[in-house]
Design an enzyme around this catalytic site. Sequence first.
Site, short mmCIF file in Angstrom:
data_model
loop_
_atom_site.label_atom_id
_atom_site.label_comp_id
_atom_site.label_asym_id
_atom_site.label_seq_id
_atom_site.Cartn_x
_atom_site.Cartn_y
_atom_site.Cartn_z
N ASP A 1 89.80 -7.75 0.07
CA ASP A 1 89.04 -8.10 -1.13
C ASP A 1 87.59 -7.59 -1.11
O ASP A 1 86.86 -7.77 -2.07
CB ASP A 1 89.05 -9.61 -1.36
CG ASP A 1 88.32 -10.37 -0.25
OD1 ASP A 1 87.63 -9.75 0.57
OD2 ASP A 1 88.44 -11.61 -0.20
N TYR A 46 80.84 -3.78 5.82
CA TYR A 46 81.22 -3.96 7.23
C TYR A 46 80.74 -2.83 8.13
O TYR A 46 80.73 -2.99 9.36
CB TYR A 46 82.74 -4.13 7.35
CG TYR A 46 83.19 -5.53 7.03
CD1 TYR A 46 83.23 -6.52 8.00
CD2 TYR A 46 83.54 -5.90 5.73
CE1 TYR A 46 83.63 -7.81 7.71
CE2 TYR A 46 83.93 -7.19 5.41
CZ TYR A 46 83.98 -8.16 6.41
OH TYR A 46 84.36 -9.44 6.11
P1 NAD Z 1 92.53 -20.81 7.46
O1 NAD Z 1 92.57 -21.08 8.93
O2 NAD Z 1 91.90 -21.79 6.55
O3 NAD Z 1 94.04 -20.61 6.96
C1 NAD Z 1 95.01 -19.93 7.64
C2 NAD Z 1 96.32 -20.72 7.63
O4 NAD Z 1 97.31 -19.90 8.26
C3 NAD Z 1 96.28 -22.04 8.40
O5 NAD Z 1 96.70 -23.08 7.58
C4 NAD Z 1 97.24 -21.81 9.55
O6 NAD Z 1 97.92 -22.96 9.97
C5 NAD Z 1 98.18 -20.77 8.97
N1 NAD Z 1 98.95 -20.01 9.95
C6 NAD Z 1 98.55 -19.49 11.13
N2 NAD Z 1 99.57 -18.84 11.72
C7 NAD Z 1 100.64 -18.97 10.92
C8 NAD Z 1 101.99 -18.52 11.00
N3 NAD Z 1 102.44 -17.79 12.02
N4 NAD Z 1 102.82 -18.83 9.99
C9 NAD Z 1 102.39 -19.56 8.93
N5 NAD Z 1 101.14 -20.01 8.81
C10 NAD Z 1 100.27 -19.71 9.78
O7 NAD Z 1 91.87 -19.38 7.29
P2 NAD Z 1 91.09 -18.73 6.04
O8 NAD Z 1 89.67 -18.66 6.37
O9 NAD Z 1 91.49 -19.38 4.80
O10 NAD Z 1 91.64 -17.25 6.08
C11 NAD Z 1 93.01 -16.96 6.01
C12 NAD Z 1 93.28 -15.52 6.31
O11 NAD Z 1 92.92 -14.70 5.21
C13 NAD Z 1 92.48 -14.97 7.50
O12 NAD Z 1 93.27 -14.04 8.20
C14 NAD Z 1 91.35 -14.24 6.82
O13 NAD Z 1 90.76 -13.27 7.63
C15 NAD Z 1 92.12 -13.64 5.69
N6 NAD Z 1 91.31 -13.08 4.61
C16 NAD Z 1 91.44 -11.75 4.42
C17 NAD Z 1 90.74 -11.14 3.43
C18 NAD Z 1 90.87 -9.67 3.29
O14 NAD Z 1 90.01 -9.05 2.74
N7 NAD Z 1 91.95 -9.06 3.80
C19 NAD Z 1 89.91 -11.89 2.61
C20 NAD Z 1 89.80 -13.24 2.82
C21 NAD Z 1 90.53 -13.85 3.83
C1 G6P Z 2 85.53 -10.53 3.09
C2 G6P Z 2 86.49 -9.64 3.81
C3 G6P Z 2 87.59 -10.42 4.45
C4 G6P Z 2 87.06 -11.60 5.23
C5 G6P Z 2 86.33 -12.44 4.22
C6 G6P Z 2 85.93 -13.81 4.65
O1 G6P Z 2 86.00 -10.89 1.84
O2 G6P Z 2 87.04 -8.66 3.02
O3 G6P Z 2 88.36 -9.57 5.22
O4 G6P Z 2 88.09 -12.33 5.83
O5 G6P Z 2 85.22 -11.71 3.82
O6 G6P Z 2 85.00 -13.86 5.63
P1 G6P Z 2 84.34 -15.25 5.96
O7 G6P Z 2 83.40 -14.90 7.04
O8 G6P Z 2 83.69 -15.73 4.71
O9 G6P Z 2 85.47 -16.14 6.42
MN MN Z 3 88.76 -7.66 4.08
#
Ligand code: NAD
Ligand code: G6P
Ligand code: MN
Length: 442
Positions: A170, A264
């Site tokens: 995102d 980043y």
């Molecule tokens: P969070 O810890 O609040 O949520 C993650 C959830 O995943 C938890 O509820 C956990 O129990 C669950 N989980 C872990 N392993 C699992 C498995 N094997 N099967 C099913 N569920 C499982 O974390 P968050 O801060 O909300 O972030 C969630 C994910 O989204 C992270 O990997 C974060 O980096 C990612 N994210 C990515 C982007 C991006 O740009 N790609 C943007 C925002 C968040």
């Molecule tokens: C950005 C990135 C994600 C990252 C997110 C949350 O949106 O694209 O990959 O996981 O930030 O980062 P934060 O530090 O807020 O958990």
């Molecule tokens: Mn990202």
Amino acid sequence: MKKFVVTVAGGGSTYTPGIIQMLLENQDRFPLEEIKLYDNLAQRQEPIAQAMQIYCRDNYPEVKISYSTDPAESFTGIDFVMAQLRVGLYDMREKDEKIPLKYDVVGQETCGPGGIAYGMRSIAGVIEVLDYMEKYSPEAWMLNYSNPAAIVAEATQRLRPNSKIINICDMPVAIETIFAAILGLKSRKEMNVRYYGLNHFGWWTSITDKAGNDLMPKLKEFVAVKGYAAETEDYQHRAQSWKDTYLKAKDTFALDPETLPNTYLKYYLYQDDIVAHENKDFTRTNEVQATREKDVFAKAHQIIEADSAHDISFATGSPHASFIVDLACAIAFNTQERMLLIVPNNGIISNFDPTAMVEVPCLVGKNGPEPLAMGTIPTFQKGLMEQQVAVEKLVVDAWMEGSYQKLWQALTMSKTVPSAGVAKKILDELIEANGDFWPVLK
Ligand code: NAD
Ligand code: G6P
Ligand code: MN
């Protein structure tokens, strides 16, 4: 119109309410039959799932919301998985950040040794969910946010090359929301962009309006002075550390004023500066726990206690949620919308490794993404990307082969790490800290 069934995997994620609300609000173009929440940790998921059931009952009674930790229940009869797993939860993210910082090395969720450590944990979790989806709903698509997206994409491409998974980020859409604000446009969708790079490692080369007029000069003028420090509706990137990051884009831009950089890149180009300004006892994990995580769970509990979601709602309108819903729509209805996605290079960047997973604009339809040719890239970007893609490939090699040597090479190769000696010390601590989350390394 067909009604869709969507599974949100990582149902206990802090992003789940935002994605569910966005799905519910977009039913005029993407009607829903059911949203299923799936997590492997029942107590994490339960409050969010129950709050969203109340929210849905009060506002969208026609849509069913269910939750489970059982794969058969969660993945049978579905059209899409929207995944956001965090293997190891915030406890392990905190270690990813704090261990490298002990050695004055960047400690970050997706960049440097922290990102490598997270990659080693994440691969198995993402593959597990992908396999569940393919077992119970072979026609479904997995739209995957689970980080570190670059390493996860390299791993899924190598381990499950024919699977219907699209790895996404995102950050570009969040930054494009800022561009739109700087330009006085109502939406980022009023722009056409050209962009290339790896995940969390890329550059915009062109931004025009829909009539083709060049918008880069106006953006560059702003960025040269203020970086990406502009006000937007994006509630997701509001914390102080994000404000610092947006300001820092000014310095990253200074290094190549021909392009506009992903935020980043600061971790690779100003690593000393970033480390010097980091509070080693209170890193981004601690900030997230004190803000986003606290807020989301507090609201969920409020809704459950009141047994009503009439007066309480989660923050909405993030580019994060709209992007994944747009992607599902593009696939479901073959819209051919242009979106930045992580795909095999395969000649898209013509002077770069064809097997690398790159982030580039794609047209998206029912058969998935069709990337647009980005041509040749300059020496500066090419050199940086070659080093970084080698890191990502070595991590996946290390995971697949159980190789200590390859992982040591990966850490040493990272531009964030000063020497093989420091890499080894960090690696040995990370192995200890990660225990069974990592394959055994020999
Ligand atoms: P969070 O810890 O609040 O949520 C993650 C959830 O995943 C938890 O509820 C956990 O129990 C669950 N989980 C872990 N392993 C699992 C498995 N094997 N099967 C099913 N569920 C499982 O974390 P968050 O801060 O909300 O972030 C969630 C994910 O989204 C992270 O990997 C974060 O980096 C990612 N994210 C990515 C982007 C991006 O740009 N790609 C943007 C925002 C968040
Ligand atoms: C950005 C990135 C994600 C990252 C997110 C949350 O949106 O694209 O990959 O996981 O930030 O980062 P934060 O530090 O807020 O958990
Ligand atoms: Mn990202």
